[in-house]
Design an enzyme around this catalytic site. Structure first.
Site, mmCIF file in Angstrom:
data_model
loop_
_atom_site.group_PDB
_atom_site.id
_atom_site.type_symbol
_atom_site.label_atom_id
_atom_site.label_comp_id
_atom_site.label_asym_id
_atom_site.label_seq_id
_atom_site.Cartn_x
_atom_site.Cartn_y
_atom_site.Cartn_z
ATOM 1 N N TYR A 1 43.165 55.666 3.433
ATOM 2 C CA TYR A 1 42.040 54.792 3.766
ATOM 3 C C TYR A 1 42.389 53.336 3.453
ATOM 4 O O TYR A 1 42.246 52.449 4.300
ATOM 5 C CB TYR A 1 40.793 55.222 2.989
ATOM 6 C CG TYR A 1 39.592 54.347 3.235
ATOM 7 C CD1 TYR A 1 38.818 54.514 4.381
ATOM 8 C CD2 TYR A 1 39.227 53.358 2.334
ATOM 9 C CE1 TYR A 1 37.713 53.707 4.618
ATOM 10 C CE2 TYR A 1 38.126 52.555 2.554
ATOM 11 C CZ TYR A 1 37.369 52.735 3.701
ATOM 12 O OH TYR A 1 36.274 51.932 3.929
ATOM 13 N N SER A 35 36.636 46.449 1.086
ATOM 14 C CA SER A 35 37.247 45.855 -0.104
ATOM 15 C C SER A 35 38.416 46.700 -0.598
ATOM 16 O O SER A 35 39.241 46.226 -1.377
ATOM 17 C CB SER A 35 36.206 45.705 -1.213
ATOM 18 O OG SER A 35 35.702 46.978 -1.587
#
Length: 161
Positions: free
Chosen positions: A134, A122
């Site tokens: 990330y 998400s």
């Protein structure tokens, strides 16, 4: 009635976590699974490593129906203070491995009319402090998935994230 042939899958990132659980579940329902992870014997963050992993799995299993890429690392921290080696590892594991594995798997998946499943997070939807690299890699996986789904539809390869 003839029994269906069990699916043949290569699961990466299968040393622990989601990858290990997927490999166990697939095995439990009768699939033939080759599970690899960095803590085993496969480094798929390079083109040659991905080729070796796919070749070994295909030889062991007699082909590949499904490639499931779950490997990922998360190193939280302010980008300006992150070591280059940490950034390089995140890019290699979270993005390069998926690209190299997909390329190496193409012929196998075309032959089996198989599927490629890439895992994201998400965190791809919105970058946030201490997740810069990330989040960027996970957004890239979404775009890679969309691009490959378009490129490979004519080869009857399903691509999902």
């Amino acid at each position: 009635m003839k029994e269906p042939t069990p699916q043949v899958a290569l699961v990466t990132g299968a040393s622990r976590g989601i990858g290990a659980a997927i490999a166990a579940e697939l095995t439990g329902v009768g699939a033939r699974v080759h599970a690899v992870g960095r803590s085993t014997d496969a480094d798929v963050t390079t083109a040659s490593g991905a080729e070796v992993a796919l070749t070994k799995a295909a030889q062991k299993l007699g082909g590949i129906d499904d490639l499931i890429v779950t490997a990922g690392v998360l190193h939280k921290g302010d980008l300006a203070s992150q070591e280059a080696s940490v950034i390089e590892e995140t890019l290699a594991v979270n993005l390069a491995a998926s690209v190299y594995l997909a390329r190496a798997a193409h012929a196998h998946l075309m032959a089996s009319r198989g599927s490629l499943t890439l895992f994201t997070s998400s965190s791809f939807t919105k970058g946030r402090a201490e997740y810069a690299v990330y989040s960027a890699t996970k957004a890239a996986i979404v775009n890679l998935t969309q691009a490959l789904a378009d490129e490979w539809i004519g080869a009857s390869i399903r691509v999902n994230a």
